[in-house]
Write an enzyme that holds these catalytic residues in place. Structure first.
Site, PDB file in Angstrom:
ATOM      1  N   HIS A 198       0.854  -1.183   0.000  1.00 54.50           N
ATOM      2  CA  HIS A 198       0.000   0.000   0.000  1.00 54.50           C
ATOM      3  C   HIS A 198       0.897   1.242   0.000  1.00 54.50           C
ATOM      4  O   HIS A 198       1.516   1.560   1.008  1.00 54.50           O
ATOM      5  CB  HIS A 198      -0.914   0.018   1.221  1.00 54.50           C
ATOM      6  N   ASP A 295      -6.941  -6.166   4.156  1.00 56.19           N
ATOM      7  CA  ASP A 295      -6.610  -6.499   2.774  1.00 56.19           C
ATOM      8  C   ASP A 295      -5.704  -7.732   2.740  1.00 56.19           C
ATOM      9  O   ASP A 295      -4.768  -7.844   3.523  1.00 56.19           O
ATOM     10  CB  ASP A 295      -5.902  -5.307   2.105  1.00 56.19           C
TER      11      ASP A 295
END
Length: 356
Positions: A198, A295
């Site tokens: 990310h 995630d």
């Protein structure tokens, strides 16, 4: 009962200090001091002993890198770098991570107050997560030598599965962990590696360059239609999901999309893992490293259901035990390992028996 998270806000712009401090205060964080340069930030940390520091990169007298290094030496405290969205700042930000900063958050451009308002929940969440990270005091276990580590096999009979693919997902605290894992993996394993960290646009290219310089793999930022084979790796580009489009003869091709965020992020680990599970029919390994949020949990389920192997980083060595915890809670993780053993764990999953 523990009180609110206590923060020092360091930025050379009075306006930005005020905006950041207001956002944090509204999010329940106690801003105990503000600093207009790195020297003041170090002094504030020593005086107030906060839980976390938000640190601007470029400041007069002492910049954020120097201040971070001083803080780690004098009173180790989790530092979140706030970086402008430029190539130059990307380089400097990664240098700050090398000096001990936990993670970074990109400061908005343009209408700053409007963009900060839009990003305020993300900023509060990451500040709270970074504040929980242990820095300076953790003693790490000695590394277990990796078979074939450093690109040269230490065991002549080591043999690996044909055409293995590795998908790694990480978030908060992940850059240094990803670098370590890839630097520990031997090129002789001939992996195809996909990394989803990310990270915003403008930083993933520099991130790929850093890993490339530190590992035996040819690492680059993903582009639409990029193909890789054994010994190569792609880092998902900031603000783009990375899907596995097809896989033939040991080579895979990716597609980049700007579909809606998944788990509130883009790129999302789930997208890459799920498409890998659908498309790849050779050996597949999924790894979830440190990060906040969930995630990667669905991706781990899909990889496991497709017959792949799965690994999660353990809580003790995770900066933030969010993503690995969610993955473990699925019941689909084969091994939970400290960061120093992740590479060995990956090799164990792709190693084949050698008969003499």
């Amino acid at each position: 009962m523990a009180g609110p998270t206590r923060a020092v806000v360091a930025d050379d712009s009075h306006f930005m200090r005020s905006v950041i401090s207001d956002i944090l205060a509204e999010g329940g964080i106690d801003v105990v001091a503000q600093a207009k340069n790195g020297r003041e930030a170090v002094d504030a940390v020593v005086e107030h002993e906060p839980d976390v520091v938000t640190m601007d990169v470029e400041m007069p007298e002492m910049n954020g890198i120097e201040a971070t290094e001083r803080i780690m030496a004098e009173r180790p405290t989790p530092v979140l770098m706030l970086s402008a969205h430029t190539d130059e700042n990307a380089d400097v930000t990664f240098e700050a991570l090398d000096k001990g900063a936990v993670d970074f958050f990109t400061k908005p451009g343009g209408e700053v107050s409007m963009e900060m308002s839009r990003l305020k929940d993300q900023l509060v969440d990451i500040v709270v997560s970074v504040a929980s990270v242990e820095v300076g005091g953790r003693t790490r276990r000695p590394r277990r030598p990796t078979q074939g580590g450093g690109g040269a096999s230490t065991v002549e009979s080591a043999s690996y599965a044909t055409n293995p693919t590795l998908v790694i997902g990480s978030s908060t605290g992940g850059p240094k962990m990803v670098e370590q894992v890839l630097s520990d993996l031997p090129s002789s394993a001939d992996l195809r590696i996909l990394v989803v960290q990310h990270m915003p646009e403008g930083f993933t290219g520099r991130f790929a360059e850093r890993i490339d310089a530190r590992s035996g793999y040819d690492v680059r930022e993903a582009t639409d239609g990029a193909r890789i084979g054994g010994g190569e790796a792609l880092v998902a580009a900031g603000d783009y999901h990375m899907e596995i489009k097809n896989y033939r003869n040991g080579r895979l091709r990716v597609k980049l999309t700007q579909d809606e965020p998944v788990n509130s992020v883009r790129p999302a680990v789930d997208v890459t893992m799920e498409t890998a599970a659908d498309v790849i029919d050779d050996t597949l390994v999924g790894v979830i490293l440190t990060g906040m949020g969930e995630d990667g949990a669905d991706g781990i389920r899909r990889i496991k259901a497709a017959g792949g192997r799965t690994i999660a980083q353990d809580e003790a060595t995770s900066a933030v035990y969010g993503m690995p915890k969610r993955a473990v809670e699925t019941g689909c993780v084969d091994s939970v390992l400290p960061i120093d053993d992740i590479a060995s764990g990956i090799l164990d999953t792709i190693r084949t028996e050698v008969t003499s």
